[in-house]
Design a protein around this motif. Structure first.
Motif, mmCIF file in Angstrom:
data_model
loop_
_atom_site.group_PDB
_atom_site.id
_atom_site.type_symbol
_atom_site.label_atom_id
_atom_site.label_comp_id
_atom_site.label_asym_id
_atom_site.label_seq_id
_atom_site.Cartn_x
_atom_site.Cartn_y
_atom_site.Cartn_z
ATOM 1 N N LEU A 56 0.372 -32.229 -14.870
ATOM 2 C CA LEU A 56 1.287 -33.241 -14.321
ATOM 3 C C LEU A 56 2.759 -32.831 -14.430
ATOM 4 O O LEU A 56 3.617 -33.435 -13.784
ATOM 5 C CB LEU A 56 1.111 -34.564 -15.075
ATOM 6 C CG LEU A 56 -0.202 -35.307 -14.892
ATOM 7 C CD1 LEU A 56 -0.217 -36.555 -15.771
ATOM 8 C CD2 LEU A 56 -0.406 -35.707 -13.440
ATOM 9 N N THR A 264 3.725 -44.212 -5.101
ATOM 10 C CA THR A 264 3.739 -42.753 -4.961
ATOM 11 C C THR A 264 3.930 -42.108 -6.340
ATOM 12 O O THR A 264 3.210 -41.180 -6.717
ATOM 13 C CB THR A 264 4.864 -42.318 -3.990
ATOM 14 O OG1 THR A 264 4.626 -42.945 -2.736
ATOM 15 C CG2 THR A 264 4.890 -40.810 -3.802
ATOM 16 N N TYR A 265 4.880 -42.630 -7.130
ATOM 17 C CA TYR A 265 5.069 -42.087 -8.488
ATOM 18 C C TYR A 265 3.868 -42.405 -9.383
ATOM 19 O O TYR A 265 3.457 -41.589 -10.203
ATOM 20 C CB TYR A 265 6.334 -42.652 -9.124
ATOM 21 C CG TYR A 265 7.598 -41.922 -8.709
ATOM 22 C CD1 TYR A 265 7.654 -40.532 -8.714
ATOM 23 C CD2 TYR A 265 8.738 -42.633 -8.344
ATOM 24 C CE1 TYR A 265 8.820 -39.865 -8.346
ATOM 25 C CE2 TYR A 265 9.910 -41.970 -7.982
ATOM 26 C CZ TYR A 265 9.940 -40.591 -7.985
ATOM 27 O OH TYR A 265 11.088 -39.932 -7.619
ATOM 28 N N GLN A 268 1.255 -39.941 -8.390
ATOM 29 C CA GLN A 268 1.661 -38.572 -8.748
ATOM 30 C C GLN A 268 1.516 -38.323 -10.249
ATOM 31 O O GLN A 268 1.073 -37.256 -10.662
ATOM 32 C CB GLN A 268 3.124 -38.340 -8.333
ATOM 33 C CG GLN A 268 3.619 -36.942 -8.679
ATOM 34 C CD GLN A 268 5.064 -36.721 -8.236
ATOM 35 O OE1 GLN A 268 5.667 -37.558 -7.557
ATOM 36 N NE2 GLN A 268 5.624 -35.588 -8.613
ATOM 37 N N TYR A 269 1.891 -39.333 -11.046
ATOM 38 C CA TYR A 269 1.893 -39.139 -12.501
ATOM 39 C C TYR A 269 0.679 -39.768 -13.168
ATOM 40 O O TYR A 269 0.681 -39.998 -14.372
ATOM 41 C CB TYR A 269 3.211 -39.644 -13.101
ATOM 42 C CG TYR A 269 4.341 -38.693 -12.767
ATOM 43 C CD1 TYR A 269 4.438 -37.466 -13.419
ATOM 44 C CD2 TYR A 269 5.264 -38.988 -11.765
ATOM 45 C CE1 TYR A 269 5.438 -36.567 -13.092
ATOM 46 C CE2 TYR A 269 6.278 -38.090 -11.436
ATOM 47 C CZ TYR A 269 6.354 -36.883 -12.111
ATOM 48 O OH TYR A 269 7.343 -35.990 -11.791
ATOM 49 N N GLU A 314 -2.303 -40.211 0.567
ATOM 50 C CA GLU A 314 -1.370 -39.731 -0.469
ATOM 51 C C GLU A 314 -2.087 -39.623 -1.813
ATOM 52 O O GLU A 314 -1.943 -38.642 -2.539
ATOM 53 C CB GLU A 314 -0.188 -40.705 -0.659
ATOM 54 C CG GLU A 314 0.893 -40.599 0.389
ATOM 55 C CD GLU A 314 0.775 -41.730 1.393
ATOM 56 O OE1 GLU A 314 -0.373 -42.053 1.790
ATOM 57 O OE2 GLU A 314 1.814 -42.281 1.776
ATOM 58 N N TYR A 315 -2.875 -40.650 -2.127
ATOM 59 C CA TYR A 315 -3.592 -40.667 -3.405
ATOM 60 C C TYR A 315 -4.507 -39.435 -3.509
ATOM 61 O O TYR A 315 -4.507 -38.722 -4.511
ATOM 62 C CB TYR A 315 -4.396 -41.960 -3.539
ATOM 63 C CG TYR A 315 -5.195 -42.023 -4.803
ATOM 64 C CD1 TYR A 315 -4.592 -42.372 -6.006
ATOM 65 C CD2 TYR A 315 -6.554 -41.703 -4.810
ATOM 66 C CE1 TYR A 315 -5.319 -42.400 -7.188
ATOM 67 C CE2 TYR A 315 -7.285 -41.731 -5.978
ATOM 68 C CZ TYR A 315 -6.675 -42.084 -7.167
ATOM 69 O OH TYR A 315 -7.389 -42.103 -8.324
ATOM 70 N N PHE A 318 -2.648 -36.181 -4.088
ATOM 71 C CA PHE A 318 -2.243 -35.956 -5.487
ATOM 72 C C PHE A 318 -3.435 -35.506 -6.332
ATOM 73 O O PHE A 318 -3.297 -34.648 -7.198
ATOM 74 C CB PHE A 318 -1.605 -37.213 -6.088
ATOM 75 C CG PHE A 318 -0.181 -37.433 -5.636
ATOM 76 C CD1 PHE A 318 0.777 -36.440 -5.810
ATOM 77 C CD2 PHE A 318 0.200 -38.624 -5.043
ATOM 78 C CE1 PHE A 318 2.093 -36.626 -5.398
ATOM 79 C CE2 PHE A 318 1.507 -38.822 -4.625
ATOM 80 C CZ PHE A 318 2.457 -37.826 -4.802
ATOM 81 N N ASP A 321 -3.993 -31.899 -5.521
ATOM 82 C CA ASP A 321 -2.937 -31.071 -6.125
ATOM 83 C C ASP A 321 -3.214 -30.864 -7.614
ATOM 84 O O ASP A 321 -3.054 -29.761 -8.146
ATOM 85 C CB ASP A 321 -1.557 -31.739 -5.975
ATOM 86 C CG ASP A 321 -1.088 -31.753 -4.531
ATOM 87 O OD1 ASP A 321 -1.719 -31.078 -3.690
ATOM 88 O OD2 ASP A 321 -0.097 -32.454 -4.240
ATOM 89 N N ARG A 322 -3.636 -31.945 -8.266
ATOM 90 C CA ARG A 322 -3.898 -31.848 -9.711
ATOM 91 C C ARG A 322 -5.080 -30.920 -9.984
ATOM 92 O O ARG A 322 -5.066 -30.129 -10.922
ATOM 93 C CB ARG A 322 -4.192 -33.231 -10.289
ATOM 94 C CG ARG A 322 -2.950 -34.074 -10.423
ATOM 95 C CD ARG A 322 -3.072 -35.051 -11.561
ATOM 96 N NE ARG A 322 -3.933 -36.179 -11.290
ATOM 97 C CZ ARG A 322 -3.553 -37.265 -10.621
ATOM 98 N NH1 ARG A 322 -2.333 -37.349 -10.142
ATOM 99 N NH2 ARG A 322 -4.400 -38.261 -10.423
#
Ligand code: FNR
Length: 335
Positions: A56, A264-265, A268-269, A314-315, A318, A321-322
């Motif tokens: 992260l 979004t944050y 992302q986190y 978007e979810y 992420f 990406d992770r």
């Protein structure tokens, strides 16, 4: 002492559950200068393990059951203030030292009127123990390399409030945040801006005025509240909880844009699911009859929230990406 860090600033107030990493980053995006984390009890941070989360890009303080007590990231390092609940100087210092390298300052909560705080000798309970306040603050100021502040409520009598504030100043704190209500007053009571003003006139460190959310509706009101109190800085809680874009000098954004930016944050986190839901519901508080509000009430996970808010792509991105980052790190470790 670091007082300049707190002068002429707009501040996101400490808020339990609300002040996690996604909301803090959002407040910084919109123009807040300093962002306080939710109050974290000294004992709790002491039993966590500090971990650099390479997937992260965060620094996590985690309990043995995996609960993330505090998550931060390099972007907020110079702006995040770690607010602590404590009743003991030594324990406070040990807890503050643990996070010292990852945050911009330490704040002690002396305003919480909740039963669990008072019973533990924390929050408002400290306001009637000036010696304890002095011990805690001097121990922290002497033992830390970053600025120390505290957040108080006003006392019923003006003179007592000024005496307390002056004593606090002698401990070497960099600034003092003042919520202009007494321990027994609730949000519906008028904020005592005149008491904050009297404190400003009696002290030379920056005063951060708090308690103005009911008179702050748009960006210009932040300056009006600052002027009414004569304070150097303004700290906002509820108005930012409801629509964090209050910090935007160009004006507030539509609530749904703010919720999506928040989400979004949160995605992302990898924010805690229950926490994400809670924050969205707080933002929706006046609009709960709308479909998204009703649907958010019934769901449990970030993934479900992403569906309700039309953010599934978007979810998923992420998540991917992770996964990719995690695989890359594993490959590196096995080389
Ligand atoms: C708070 N408040 C608060 N104060 C504090 O020192 N530490 C905390 O963790 C919290 N938690 C918290 C949670 C929530 C949901 C709210 C609404 C408030 C109090 C807050 O920081 C502030 O002092 C008051 O809300 C008054 O400021 P506003 O709301 O008028 O800007």
């Amino acid at each position: 002492m670091g007082s300049e860090k707190y002068a002429g600033k707009m501040v996101l107030a400490p808020m339990v559950r609300v002040g996690a990493l996604p909301m803090r980053l959002l407040a910084l995006d919109y123009g807040a200068d300093l962002v306080y984390c939710e109050e974290i009890i000294d004992r709790k941070i002491l039993i966590t393990t500090r971990t650099e989360n390479a997937v992260l890009g965060t620094i996590d303080y985690i309990m043995s059951d995996g609960t993330v007590v505090f998550r931060t990231c390099p972007r907020e390092k110079d702006s995040v203030i770690f607010q602590m609940g404590t009743s003991d100087p030594k324990r406070a210092l040990a807890a503050a030292r643990k996070v010292e390298k990852d945050v911009a300052g330490i704040d002690i909560n002396m305003g919480c009127p909740k039963e669990f705080s008072i019973k533990g000798g924390m929050g408002c309970a400290l306001l009637s123990q000036p010696d304890k306040i002095k011990q805690i603050l001097t121990t922290l100021v002497e033992g830390l390399s970053i600025p120390v502040t505290c957040k108080i409520r006003v006392l019923p009598e003006l003179e007592d409030t000024i005496t307390l504030a002056k004593m606090i100043e002698t401990t070497g704190v960099a600034a003092l945040a003042v919520h202009g209500r007494t321990r027994d007053e609730r949000p519906r009571h008028k904020n005592r801006n005149d008491v904050i003003k009297a404190i400003v006139e009696s002290l030379s460190i920056p005063i951060i005025a708090n308690g103005g959310s009911k008179e702050i509706f748009e960006f210009g009101d932040i300056e009006r509240f600052r002027m009414a109190t004569g304070a150097s800085s303004v700290m906002i809680a509820r108005r930012a909880e409801w629509n964090c874009s209050i910090f935007r000098k160009e004006g507030k954004l539509p609530l749904y844009d703010v919720i999506k930016a928040y989400l979004t944050y949160a995605f992302q986190y990898d924010n805690n699911d229950i926490n994400t839901k809670y924050c969205v519901l707080q933002m929706m508080h006046e609009d709960m009859d709308r479909l998204e509000g009703q649907k958010t009430l019934t769901i449990k996970t970030n993934e479900e929230i992403s569906e309700v808010w039309g953010m599934k792509a978007e979810y998923q991105q992420f998540l991917q990406d992770r996964k990719r980052q995690s695989d890359t790190l594993q490959d590196l470790n096995s080389d």
